[in-house]
Structures are given as C-alpha cells and as structure tokens.
Write an enzyme that holds these catalytic residues in place. Structure first.
Site, PDB file in Angstrom:
ATOM      1  N   GLU A  57      39.388  33.425  46.633  1.00  0.00           N
ATOM      2  CA  GLU A  57      38.514  32.938  45.570  1.00  0.00           C
ATOM      3  C   GLU A  57      39.441  32.527  44.441  1.00  0.00           C
ATOM      4  O   GLU A  57      40.258  33.324  43.971  1.00  0.00           O
ATOM      5  CB  GLU A  57      37.540  34.030  45.140  1.00  0.00           C
ATOM      6  CG  GLU A  57      36.463  33.538  44.185  1.00  0.00           C
ATOM      7  CD  GLU A  57      36.788  33.852  42.742  1.00  0.00           C
ATOM      8  OE1 GLU A  57      37.051  32.881  41.981  1.00  0.00           O
ATOM      9  OE2 GLU A  57      36.786  35.030  42.365  1.00  0.00           O
ATOM     10  N   CYS A  82      36.183  34.199  36.286  1.00  0.00           N
ATOM     11  CA  CYS A  82      36.188  33.020  37.155  1.00  0.00           C
ATOM     12  C   CYS A  82      34.898  32.225  36.982  1.00  0.00           C
ATOM     13  O   CYS A  82      34.869  31.019  37.202  1.00  0.00           O
ATOM     14  CB  CYS A  82      36.335  33.441  38.615  1.00  0.00           C
ATOM     15  SG  CYS A  82      37.748  34.501  38.952  1.00  0.00           S
TER      16      CYS A  82
END
Length: 542
Positions: A293, A327
């Site tokens: 990720e 994020c």
C-alpha cells in the site's frame, strides 16, 4: 492431541476511549506520557529471541520538540540481517506445525494485552515519538492494532474452513500452508497499527518474518514487539531489525528464500522493490508475493447540492488530523463555484480555531510533522504556492524552531493540475480547485485522471442522481470511497483498506483478501476405492 474443532466468533471492534477530562483513562495516559518523556530507552535488535546491541545507533526524538531524545535504537547491518533470515528459517517448521488454536491464541492474547495493560505504554510512545494526539493514537495503536490481530485470526479461520466438494468414493481436502520461505515486512512511521499488521498478518498464517520498522517509529513498534513476546510468540517467528532501507534491499530482498514482501510506504520505494525482485526472479525458490500500500492524492469532490456544514467538517478533519500524514488524508478538493464562498468562509473560520503544538497538551488538534526532511518538503510546496501566479495560500505557515510544526494550510489553485493538486505532499496542506457548476463531468474526468494514485476519495451531494453519476465516474479513482463523509478513518471489519494504480496492490489490509496472500494452498484427493481396471465403459462394443 485435541481433535475438537475450535471456532471463533466474529470479533467486535475495540471500543475507543474518550479521554474526557476527569476520566481515569485520561489520568493514566497523562502519567505514562510524563514517565516516558522523562526516560531514555535503549532498543536492541531482536533476532531469534536474542537481544543484539550493534553499536551502530539511531535516535528516536519528539517531532514536536526535536531536541528531546526518547530512545537510542541499534541498527542491523549485513551480518545481523542475514542472521535474521536464518533465524526465521530455523523457526519456520515448528511454527507452521503448531496447532492452529495455539498459534491463534498468541495473537488473541496480544490483542488483549494491548487493549489492557500495555495500552497506555504503546499509546504514549506513539504520541511522543510520532507526534499524535491522544485520540489519533488511541484509534491507531490501541484500537486498530487490536482489531488487526483479532480480525486477522478470525479471517484465517474462515479461510481454513473453506473446503471443496466431494464425489462418491472420493474425499477432497484443501490445506492452507504458509508460504515456502520467509516474509520481509517494511513498515511506515505514520501508523503503529500498520507496523504491527505488516509483521503479524503473515505470521498468523504460519509464516516467519523479518520486520524492519520505520526509523521514526521504532519506539512504539518495539513496545508492540514486547507485547508479542509477552503473549508467547516463539523466538524467531518475527525478527525485529531496525536498519537502513538500502540494506534490506541488498541482503534481504535478494535472498532466494524470500517468499513474500509486506509493505506500506512510498510509491517510489515499492516500485524499486518490484524492479529488484524482477531482476532476481530467476534466483528465487518461488515467485515472491509482493503486497504493498503506497502513496495517495486523496480527494473530496463536492456537487452543487452538497450540504456545506458536513463538507467543511470533512475537509478540515480529513486534511489536518494527524498533520495530514495519513495515506488517506484529503489533500485535494473540487468545490463548485456556487458553494465556494460559503465553504471558504466556514472552513477558514474553523481552521483559525485549531491549535497546533505539543501533543501532551490535549487541547491541541495537531502536533508536528515527523522529521526535518518532511518539514522541508512541505515548506517547499507552501513557498512555491506563495510565489506562483497559479495559486493563492489562503492560510497556513510553518515554524521549526522547537518542533517541525506546519500550520493547517489551504491553497487555492487556479488550475486542476497545479503541482499541489497532483503531487503527494504528506502534510497538512489542502489544495482547492473551484470549478464552474456546469463543468461537473469535465471536472470529474480531471479528478480521475490528473494523478496516478487511487487510494481514497469522498463525494458530497444530496442529489441522488448526482451521487450515482459521481460514484460511477470515479469508480477506479479510489479503493476506499466515501459518500458524504471524509476520506479517512477506515475501520477493520467495516471498510477494508487499500487502493490500486500507483497506490498499491489493493490487497485490503484487515480483510480476508489480505490473509489469502500469505497462504499457499495444497489440494488433496483421497480415493477410498481406487480403480482397478484400465479401460473405460465407452470402449466396449455394443
């Protein structure tokens, strides 16, 4: 050996402490913050259960007080990293052969220890070492990390229960083996829970792991490792090796026994690892599983029918909680011209009331960004916006005299492709593009294509037809998509997290999908009455 089938129920999410004034939880956390702030810790490597002090060290410091050292941590080099691989391989056979209920019990116990006696210690370390407020630490290093452990055990049980159909005289079975080799995990600074998940998810499935924590999150990650030890994790199953990232590439990721790589971090680093593995693909025993990720340029897109008050709250919380170092943080917004005057006034009014400072003062909404490099990167975006005819800085600023503080910053861009609208900043900077109401479709296209990322995004609208259209047009723009809510705050068991394009492999941390990646199935067919003839009935003459 027990022959019972042990079944776990789906867990509940760990309740979030409020830390309201006067509560015992608030008093206990404040006391632990004071204790840790007055203590320096020496952190060793832990390889095969043994603590190793290399003498090559780094410092864990408070981002909001960068002269304050919290810990000294020892760093692994070539010798220690290679030993970590060997330790993981030595531990492998016994760990994968351990009865499932006992392997699961280690992580369920770790979750209860984390949620109980270790809660304040891990939360305080996250607050001081990563400059998180009490609430941001609580939802991360206590609640989400406990959820990762409990739900991943439950998801693995679900996978193990999946079995194939049978035919008369045949019993088909599937066993779910760990990967053939070891798993390398590299974790980021911004979530203690991610560090814990990256190393434990493969281990829950029976793998052994070499774990490199971020140098700016070693303290909280080390305390979590100590939780695992107290929970009974056998030596060598997870090996704790702070080190340079380049050394991981050189000595870990090129080892022929590398079976998997679990990563959260920058797009650039993940791409470099993918290239490195490709260069060495002929030398591996198996094709390594690469799960990552990475970056994001997460959006909030408002329709003219959107309600202003919840939109403004989502922009402020989504962009500035934990200094925009999520994020999933909202870093670009598309606001229709008809709403912009109201949105601008309310948003700037709310931002003006946000306090920035030492997270030990619970009235502060934000702390400092993680380090000097991050501060300089963010400062550069703000400085260039101040000098650009294509942008206007509506509020914000910075000061690194005591800590690496960046105030909540809003930039209004005149172009949808202005640099802060398309490049990842990873700081408390929100860039707004105001679009003509009648150019909805064109602006949706810009939102979808202007950046290479596809992690999170949010839309705001009251018109259901608009919601349908926006959801459809942005279907590939975000792996986690929010309707009338901020694009942050995914919860384990509710919104599995991950994105595609340049944002990663979308293997959804905290879900059944992620756990499949750490498993190598073997199918078994047993014939109870084996065939004894060679010919088939169709071969007979009438």
């Amino acid at each position: 050996m027990s022959n019972a089938y042990f079944k776990l129920q789906m867990p509940d999410n760990e309740p979030v402490n409020s830390y309201l004034p006067g509560t015992p939880a608030r008093a206990a956390l404040k006391a632990e913050l004071a204790r840790q702030a007055s203590t320096q810790v020496e952190i060793p490597l832990v390889i095969g259960g043994k603590e190793i002090f290399t003498g090559t060290t780094g410092k864990s410091i408070m981002p909001h007080d960068h002269q304050h050292v919290l810990a000294t941590f020892h760093m692994a080099g070539e010798k220690e990293l290679k030993e970590a691989v060997e330790a993981s391989m030595r531990a492998k056979a016994e760990w994968e052969a351990m009865p499932w209920e006992h392997r699961a019990a280690v992580f369920l116990k770790a979750a209860d220890l984390l949620a109980g006696p270790w809660r304040d210690r891990v939360n305080a370390a996250t607050m001081l070492g990563q400059s998180k407020t009490a609430y941001q630490a609580e939802i991360d290093s206590a609640c989400e990390l406990a959820d990762f452990l409990r739900f991943n055990v439950y998801f693995t049980q679900q996978i193990y229960a999946e079995q194939p159909n049978n035919t008369p005289g045949v019993w088909n079975r599937t066993e779910y083996r760990p990967l053939d080799g070891f798993v390398a995990a590299i974790s980021p600074f911004n979530f203690t829970s991610i560090g814990g998940n990256l190393c434990t998810a493969p281990a829950i499935a029976g793998n052994t792991v070499v774990w490199k924590p971020a140098s700016t999150a070693v303290l909280s990650n080390y305390y979590f490792f100590k939780v695992l030890e107290e929970a009974g994790l056998p030596a060598g199953v997870i090996n704790f090796v702070p080190c340079r990232g380049t050394d991981v590439s050189k000595y870990i990721l090129t080892d022929p026994r590398l079976a998997g790589f679990h990563f959260t971090g920058s797009t650039e680093v993940f791409r470099s690892v993918w290239s490195l593995v490709g260069e060495h693909i002929g030398s591996y025993i198996n094709y390594p599983r690469l799960v990552g990720e990475t970056g994001g340029k997460d959006f909030v897109f408002a329709h003219k029918s959107a309600q202003v008050a919840p939109l403004v709250t989502a922009l402020v919380r989504g962009a500035f909680e934990y200094q925009g170092q999520k994020c999933s943080a909202a870093s670009r917004a598309f606001i229709p011209a008809s709403l912009w005057p109201q949105v601008k006034e309310r948003m700037l009014g709310k931002i003006s009331k946000l306090k920035v400072g030492d997270i030990q003062d619970f009235s502060n909404f934000m702390g400092a960004v993680i380090d000097a490099n991050s501060f300089e990167t963010i400062k550069g975006f703000i400085d260039r916006a101040n000098q650009s005819p294509e942008a206007e800085v509506l509020c914000g600023g910075y000061d690194d005299s005591k800590g690496w503080f960046v105030s909540p910053t809003v930039i209004q861009a005149q172009k949808a492709d202005y640099e802060s609208m398309v490049k990842e900043i990873f700081g408390p900077v929100l860039t707004v593009y105001v679009y003509p109401d009648e150019e909805l479709e064109k602006t949706l296209e810009l939102c979808d294509t202007a950046t290479p990322y596809a992690l999170t995004g949010a839309i705001f609208a009251q018109d259901r037809r608009a919601i349908v259209e926006m959801e459809r047009r942005l279907s590939n723009a975000a792996g986690n998509f929010y309707i009338n809510d901020k694009p942050t705050g995914a919860v384990i068991g509710q919104q599995p997290f991950g994105g595609a394009r340049a944002s990663g492999t979308n293997d959804k941390a905290g879900s059944l999908l992620n756990m499949y990646r750490w498993i190598s199935p073997r199918t078994l067919k047993e014939s109870f009455v084996p065939a004894e003839t060679v010919s088939y009935p169709f071969m007979e003459e009438a």
